[in-house]
Design a protein around this motif. Structure first.
Motif, PDB file in Angstrom:
ATOM      1  N   VAL A 137       0.850  -1.190   0.000  1.00  0.00           N
ATOM      2  CA  VAL A 137       0.000   0.000   0.000  1.00  0.00           C
ATOM      3  C   VAL A 137       0.882   1.234   0.000  1.00  0.00           C
ATOM      4  N   ASP A 138       0.552   2.180  -0.860  1.00  0.00           N
ATOM      5  CA  ASP A 138       1.261   3.449  -0.921  1.00  0.00           C
ATOM      6  C   ASP A 138       0.261   4.565  -0.642  1.00  0.00           C
ATOM      7  N   VAL A 139       0.641   5.534   0.155  1.00  0.00           N
ATOM      8  CA  VAL A 139      -0.244   6.648   0.514  1.00  0.00           C
ATOM      9  C   VAL A 139       0.231   7.895  -0.208  1.00  0.00           C
ATOM     10  N   PHE A 140      -0.680   8.509  -0.945  1.00  0.00           N
ATOM     11  CA  PHE A 140      -0.369   9.733  -1.685  1.00  0.00           C
ATOM     12  C   PHE A 140      -1.476  10.749  -1.443  1.00  0.00           C
ATOM     13  N   ASP A 141      -1.108  11.902  -0.936  1.00  0.00           N
ATOM     14  CA  ASP A 141      -2.068  12.973  -0.664  1.00  0.00           C
ATOM     15  C   ASP A 141      -3.212  12.476   0.235  1.00  0.00           C
ATOM     16  N   GLY A 142      -2.872  11.616   1.196  1.00  0.00           N
ATOM     17  CA  GLY A 142      -3.865  11.110   2.134  1.00  0.00           C
ATOM     18  C   GLY A 142      -4.724   9.981   1.612  1.00  0.00           C
ATOM     19  N   VAL A 143      -4.498   9.535   0.373  1.00  0.00           N
ATOM     20  CA  VAL A 143      -5.301   8.472  -0.245  1.00  0.00           C
ATOM     21  C   VAL A 143      -4.466   7.211  -0.343  1.00  0.00           C
ATOM     22  N   ARG A 144      -5.083   6.070  -0.009  1.00  0.00           N
ATOM     23  CA  ARG A 144      -4.379   4.791  -0.054  1.00  0.00           C
ATOM     24  C   ARG A 144      -4.509   4.164  -1.450  1.00  0.00           C
ATOM     25  N   PHE A 145      -3.353   3.854  -2.028  1.00  0.00           N
ATOM     26  CA  PHE A 145      -3.308   3.173  -3.328  1.00  0.00           C
ATOM     27  C   PHE A 145      -2.700   1.792  -3.112  1.00  0.00           C
ATOM     28  N   HIS A 146      -3.404   0.784  -3.584  1.00  0.00           N
ATOM     29  CA  HIS A 146      -3.014  -0.607  -3.363  1.00  0.00           C
ATOM     30  C   HIS A 146      -2.367  -1.166  -4.629  1.00  0.00           C
ATOM     31  N   TRP A 147      -1.092  -1.584  -4.494  1.00  0.00           N
ATOM     32  CA  TRP A 147      -0.368  -2.207  -5.610  1.00  0.00           C
ATOM     33  C   TRP A 147      -0.322  -3.717  -5.381  1.00  0.00           C
ATOM     34  N   ALA A 148      -0.594  -4.487  -6.416  1.00  0.00           N
ATOM     35  CA  ALA A 148      -0.522  -5.947  -6.334  1.00  0.00           C
ATOM     36  C   ALA A 148       0.176  -6.478  -7.579  1.00  0.00           C
ATOM     37  N   CYS A 149       0.971  -7.517  -7.382  1.00  0.00           N
ATOM     38  CA  CYS A 149       1.638  -8.190  -8.499  1.00  0.00           C
ATOM     39  C   CYS A 149       0.885  -9.488  -8.781  1.00  0.00           C
ATOM     40  N   VAL A 150       0.451  -9.680 -10.025  1.00  0.00           N
ATOM     41  CA  VAL A 150      -0.368 -10.841 -10.389  1.00  0.00           C
ATOM     42  C   VAL A 150       0.226 -11.513 -11.608  1.00  0.00           C
ATOM     43  N   GLU A 151      -0.055 -12.815 -11.716  1.00  0.00           N
ATOM     44  CA  GLU A 151       0.332 -13.555 -12.909  1.00  0.00           C
ATOM     45  C   GLU A 151      -0.485 -13.038 -14.090  1.00  0.00           C
ATOM     46  N   ALA A 152       0.189 -12.740 -15.193  1.00  0.00           N
ATOM     47  CA  ALA A 152      -0.529 -12.292 -16.377  1.00  0.00           C
ATOM     48  C   ALA A 152      -1.149 -13.482 -17.079  1.00  0.00           C
ATOM     49  N   PRO A 153      -2.352 -13.320 -17.656  1.00  0.00           N
ATOM     50  CA  PRO A 153      -2.955 -14.423 -18.409  1.00  0.00           C
ATOM     51  C   PRO A 153      -2.047 -14.833 -19.561  1.00  0.00           C
ATOM     52  N   SER A 154      -2.072 -16.099 -19.893  1.00  0.00           N
ATOM     53  CA  SER A 154      -1.226 -16.587 -20.991  1.00  0.00           C
ATOM     54  C   SER A 154      -1.571 -15.857 -22.267  1.00  0.00           C
ATOM     55  N   GLY A 155      -0.539 -15.298 -22.892  1.00  0.00           N
ATOM     56  CA  GLY A 155      -0.748 -14.551 -24.133  1.00  0.00           C
ATOM     57  C   GLY A 155      -1.172 -13.134 -23.907  1.00  0.00           C
TER      58      GLY A 155
END
Length: 519
Positions: A137-155
């Motif tokens: 989670v990253d906080v910018f200007d008081g707002v929480r932004f959620h970053w997630a790393c996911v497996e990309a669909p094949s192709g």
């Protein structure tokens, strides 16, 4: 009558409620406007965070969410045939790597990359990254932004992500994507402020961590190696006021992108460094590059045979760079403004005429022959350069239409003899700031003593100060004497003897830089 009275009271109460609500709304709008005008952004952000926390505690946590999927590659515009690199993906990885805290996360990816420190010594650089399935989670200007790393669909990602040279890959051979999630009400903030902030922050990180390059030319091609010159403005032995003026001028130039665009001028600036040999001109150039974090392009005109080759070399330079032509007086005295053009050549610098395009070769490419300061050019009876590079070509190179092929560039000429240069080279717009690099004065000596021995005072200082006022000696000669011993007393006595010998050897009224220690 009784019912009508009750109905009238209800209507009056309803009207009063509406009036009260309207007044409250008006006060709320006015208060919100005043808060925007009077309260600093940090306090507003804290208020938003507090309100979000209060609503979450009261159970009002169900909000509409938005998710941006950031893939490594996207389909190109040519009917889906080609694929283009997603700059936001690289920027997000770089940004998150600078924000991830291994003490606050249970699982993180880690790679080590070989690099070199400021002194050119090999070292390791740690790179943190999110593995698929991890989030932060990253906080910018008081707002929480959620970053997630996911497996990309094949192709879906267009194949494996290609890492840049020297950059460790992340996630092994798996293709993955990043997801950025936030409350729907903050969509405008995310798109218009947070994403540009991530791009700018990543650029700052890359600029801080990247290795500076110094490039040399052969024909139309630049060859580059890592630049590790340790000179800084703190270590330069020169007049403090002059040093401060140069630093202020560089800082002003670097921050005036919009100014140059507004006035319709190319974003470049020229510096002429002149003075006797050994006075620190090359060290000043290195300090300028280190201060601005610019790459250096060392142009040797003896390896350029046509004016068009100058244009190719200019196109091959990157923005945010310094172009240096050392000892310009040794090059320009064989040039002319004649419009007579040299005959066409079969080649320019060997095979470069066919393959060279001005681009800088990688650091592991074969290096060109050693540079030569000898005057390989000659003039025929008509007074123009037989080699084909003319003064007009050089002037167009630094100040013509081709000079706008890049931005944020500095051009530096160095010379031992300013009076030998054509006045056309020296006018404002080409050489905007003329810097005289003179003999070693008292302030410059104190800088050298502090650099070499970390001392600000010594019993021999008064005698040396008096001798420096009477004798002309270069900073290079003083440095040579200070290098001869690690004992400050021994080194300073040697310097004192040198200055006394110079005072006795040079006739009165004609002090020069002769004898031992001349650089």
């Amino acid at each position: 009558m009784e019912h009508s009275g009750v109905g009238g009271q209800a209507v009056d109460a309803y009207r009063k409620a509406l009036a009260t609500a309207a007044s409250a709304a008006a006060y709320a709008v006015m208060a919100r406007g005043m808060a925007r005008e009077l309260l600093p952004p940090e306090l507003r952000a804290a208020a938003r965070w507090a309100s979000s926390a209060l609503l979450a505690r009261l159970g009002r946590t169900k909000r509409e969410r938005r998710t941006l999927v950031v893939r490594s590659q996207e389909a190109g515009g040519g009917g889906g045939v080609g694929r283009e690199e997603n700059l936001l993906f690289d920027a997000a990885r770089t940004y998150l790597a600078s924000r991830l805290d291994p003490r606050a996360m249970r699982r993180l990816g880690l790679t080590l990359a070989r690099t070199k420190d400021g002194d050119g010594r090999a070292t390791w650089r740690k790179v943190l990254f999110l593995e698929p399935g991890d989030s932060t989670v990253d906080v910018f200007d008081g707002v929480r932004f959620h970053w997630a790393c996911v497996e990309a669909p094949s192709g879906g990602g267009g194949g494996k992500k290609k890492t840049r040279r020297g950059e460790p890959g992340t996630g092994g051979d798996r293709d993955f994507a990043l997801e950025l999630s936030f409350d729907a009400e903050h969509t405008d903030l995310a798109m218009n402020q947070y994403v540009p902030f991530v791009m700018e922050a990543a650029e700052e990180v890359e600029e801080r961590d990247r290795a500076l390059k110094i490039c040399m030319n052969e024909g139309r091609t630049w060859y580059r190696v890592n630049h590790h010159h340790p000179a800084t403005f703190d270590t330069l032995a020169m007049d403090p006021d002059l040093k401060r003026r140069i630093v202020d001028d560089l800082d002003l130039f670097a921050g005036r992108r919009d100014h140059y665009r507004r006035i319709g001028k190319a974003w470049k600036r020229g510096y002429l460094l002149y003075g006797p040999p050994g006075t620190g001109k090359s060290s000043l150039v290195a300090a300028m590059a280190n201060h601005l974090r610019y790459d250096l392009y060392d142009l040797d005109l003896s390896h350029v045979h046509l004016n068009t080759s100058l244009q190719w070399l200019l196109v091959g330079m990157s923005s945010r760079s310094i172009l240096v032509i050392e000892d310009i007086d040794c090059c320009s005295d064989a040039m002319s403004r004649e419009d007579v053009k040299a005959p066409a050549r079969a080649g320019d610098g060997g095979a470069d005429d066919e393959t060279g395009n001005g681009a800088a070769s990688d650091s592991d490419a074969p290096l060109p022959p050693a540079k030569s300061k000898s005057k390989s050019k000659s003039k025929d009876d008509q007074g123009f350069s037989a080699e084909g590079v003319t003064l007009s070509g050089l002037l167009n190179f630094i100040d013509g239409l081709w000079s706008t092929s890049g931005e944020e560039r500095i051009i530096v000429f160095t010379t031992n003899y300013k009076d030998r240069l054509d006045p056309a080279l020296l006018r404002p717009g080409r050489m905007d700031m003329h810097v005289y690099m003179g003999y070693c004065g008292w302030e410059a000596f104190k800088t050298l003593a502090r650099n070499y021995f970390r001392i600000d005072d010594h019993a021999l200082f008064p005698e040396i100060q008096g001798l420096l006022a009477e004798v002309e000696v270069t900073p290079a000669a003083v440095s040579e004497m200070l290098l001869r011993s690690d004992d400050p007393g021994v080194a300073l006595r040697g310097l004192k003897e040198l200055l006394e010998d110079k005072k006795e050897a040079v006739p009165e009224g004609k002090q020069g830089e002769e004898g031992a220690g001349k650089a």
